[in-house]
Design a protein around this motif. Structure first.
Motif, mmCIF file in Angstrom:
data_model
loop_
_atom_site.group_PDB
_atom_site.id
_atom_site.type_symbol
_atom_site.label_atom_id
_atom_site.label_comp_id
_atom_site.label_asym_id
_atom_site.label_seq_id
_atom_site.Cartn_x
_atom_site.Cartn_y
_atom_site.Cartn_z
ATOM 1 N N TRP A 12 0.850 -1.179 0.000
ATOM 2 C CA TRP A 12 0.000 0.000 0.000
ATOM 3 C C TRP A 12 0.898 1.245 0.000
ATOM 4 C CZ3 TRP A 12 -5.251 -0.446 2.828
ATOM 5 C CH2 TRP A 12 -5.714 -1.759 2.795
ATOM 6 N N ASP A 13 0.303 2.433 -0.102
ATOM 7 C CA ASP A 13 1.053 3.656 0.146
ATOM 8 C C ASP A 13 0.580 4.233 1.483
ATOM 9 O OD1 ASP A 13 -1.377 4.933 -0.352
ATOM 10 O OD2 ASP A 13 -0.693 6.007 -2.138
ATOM 11 N N HIS A 14 1.005 5.453 1.796
ATOM 12 C CA HIS A 14 0.689 6.033 3.096
ATOM 13 C C HIS A 14 -0.724 6.579 3.202
ATOM 14 C CE1 HIS A 14 1.434 9.696 0.781
ATOM 15 N NE2 HIS A 14 0.696 10.315 1.683
ATOM 16 N N SER A 15 -1.429 6.733 2.078
ATOM 17 C CA SER A 15 -2.633 7.564 2.040
ATOM 18 C C SER A 15 -3.777 7.038 2.886
ATOM 19 C CB SER A 15 -3.099 7.754 0.592
ATOM 20 O OG SER A 15 -3.481 6.515 0.012
ATOM 21 N N TYR A 16 -3.829 5.722 3.129
ATOM 22 C CA TYR A 16 -4.966 5.177 3.885
ATOM 23 C C TYR A 16 -4.926 5.579 5.358
ATOM 24 C CZ TYR A 16 -1.954 1.534 5.903
ATOM 25 O OH TYR A 16 -0.965 0.866 6.587
ATOM 26 N N LEU A 17 -3.785 6.107 5.801
ATOM 27 C CA LEU A 17 -3.670 6.570 7.183
ATOM 28 C C LEU A 17 -4.118 8.017 7.351
ATOM 29 C CD1 LEU A 17 -0.283 4.858 8.065
ATOM 30 C CD2 LEU A 17 -2.573 4.200 8.850
ATOM 31 N N LEU A 18 -4.542 8.623 6.250
ATOM 32 C CA LEU A 18 -5.106 9.963 6.291
ATOM 33 C C LEU A 18 -6.631 9.872 6.228
ATOM 34 C CD1 LEU A 18 -2.660 11.701 3.785
ATOM 35 C CD2 LEU A 18 -2.668 11.933 6.276
ATOM 36 N N PRO A 19 -7.344 10.802 6.844
ATOM 37 C CA PRO A 19 -6.843 12.028 7.482
ATOM 38 C C PRO A 19 -6.436 11.859 8.943
ATOM 39 C CG PRO A 19 -9.225 12.057 7.507
ATOM 40 C CD PRO A 19 -8.819 10.784 6.784
ATOM 41 N N ALA A 20 -6.537 10.637 9.496
ATOM 42 C CA ALA A 20 -6.303 10.473 10.932
ATOM 43 C C ALA A 20 -4.936 10.999 11.349
ATOM 44 C CB ALA A 20 -6.452 9.002 11.312
ATOM 45 N N ALA A 21 -3.876 10.554 10.675
ATOM 46 C CA ALA A 21 -2.528 10.952 11.095
ATOM 47 C C ALA A 21 -2.334 12.465 10.995
ATOM 48 C CB ALA A 21 -1.485 10.217 10.260
ATOM 49 N N ALA A 22 -2.919 13.077 9.975
ATOM 50 C CA ALA A 22 -2.782 14.529 9.815
ATOM 51 C C ALA A 22 -3.486 15.275 10.939
ATOM 52 C CB ALA A 22 -3.346 14.962 8.463
#
Length: 306
Positions: free
Chosen positions: A42-52
């Motif tokens: 995967w890439d990092h995008s699925y952790l957004l928007p939570a991480a942001a």
């Protein structure tokens, strides 16, 4: 030059002989929180928007692992050798990013496979890590029996679609980049999230992920070492700095019993069990997930110079 906007500041960073696609949120003067995604296809995008959502508290740095998304890739997309996908090199990349952005050390949130990389980072570069947040991950390899014994897992597994590694449309020479991982992500969604009433929302998240095929062949051939270091529990005990074990109470990938086992082995660690949440706890229950991370960081962050 980085591109800035509501989606954060995005740029390619040369580190350790590779280029890493990086997205940053928050004031660079704040303590760094570097986020290591899972997959690893995967890439990092699925952790957004939570991480942001932590950008008021930290300089949040997300990136695509080598072999993923918009970072350096193996053939036919790029020229990175398959041997360069070993997890010790991924940990070196994280340390290189910490140095690149001028931090002496960082808080590191590792999610799923990325949690193993984060543990390896603490082993290989102990001075670069101020604290660890181990999210939806495990320090142990013997979790299959616990998972199979779960009634929740058995019920949700019946909702999954079977995906064949030998399907030429997914793994053949003419298959699109990331086709297998994309199909597996959609098929496995009933086990990855707990809130099936939000399945359409999760599908929209998956639609934005840049899946990759780089890891398929070496993984199938058994050429890649596990992300976590050998004797991960001992590594964390000897490292001795703050650890948050952040786990969905309904995680069907790594049962919560594994998080409790690690917490018992590391009495100084903090265990946060997220209710009504499976493996993608940041998606199922973002409010509780963020509150746990915030509480941990506020309790452990060094004072910000005035």
């Amino acid at each position: 030059m980085p591109e800035s906007g509501p989606e954060g500041s995005a740029e390619l960073v040369a580190a350790g002989g590779v280029e890493l696609f990086v997205r940053r949120f928050g004031d660079p003067a704040l303590p760094m929180l570097i986020v290591v995604h899972g997959g690893p296809t995967w890439d990092h995008s699925y952790l957004l928007p939570a991480a942001a959502g932590l950008a008021d508290l930290a300089h949040v740095v997300l990136f695509d692992l080598r072999g993923c998304g918009r970072s350096s890739r193996t053939p036919p997309v790029g020229d990175l050798p398959v041997a360069a996908l070993q997890p010790d090199l991924l940990a070196d990349d994280v340390a290189a990013l910490i140095r690149h952005y001028g931090a002496a050390r960082a808080d590191v949130l590792g999610f799923s496979y990325g949690g193993g990389v984060a543990m390896r980072l603490a082993d290989q570069h102990p001075g670069a890590v101020r604290s660890l947040i181990l999210a939806s991950t495990t320090a142990y390899g013997d979790y299959g029996q616990d998972r199979e014994a779960s009634a929740d897992y058995q019920a949700r597994a019946r909702l999954r679609t079977t995906i064949g590694w030998d399907d030429p449309a997914l793994t053949g020479p003419d298959s699109p980049d990331g086709a297998l991982s994309r199909a597996m992500a959609y098929a496995g969604a009933p086990c990855d999230i707990w809130r099936l009433d939000r399945l359409d929302d999760w599908h929209r998240v998956l639609a934005g992920v840049r899946f990759s095929s780089d890891w398929n062949a070496p993984h199938a051939a058994g050429q890649l070492r596990p992300a976590r270091p050998d004797r991960a529990e001992s590594v964390l005990r000897n490292w001795g700095r703050p650890v948050l074990i952040l786990h969905g109470l309904r995680d069907l990938t790594f049962p919560v019993s594994l998080a409790r086992r690690l917490h018992a082995a590391l009495p100084a660690s903090t265990l946060a069990e997220i209710p009504d949440a499976a493996h993608m706890a940041h998606f199922d229950n973002p409010r509780a997930w963020l509150a746990s991370v915030r509480g941990f960081l506020r309790a452990t962050l060094d004072p910000v110079p005035s």
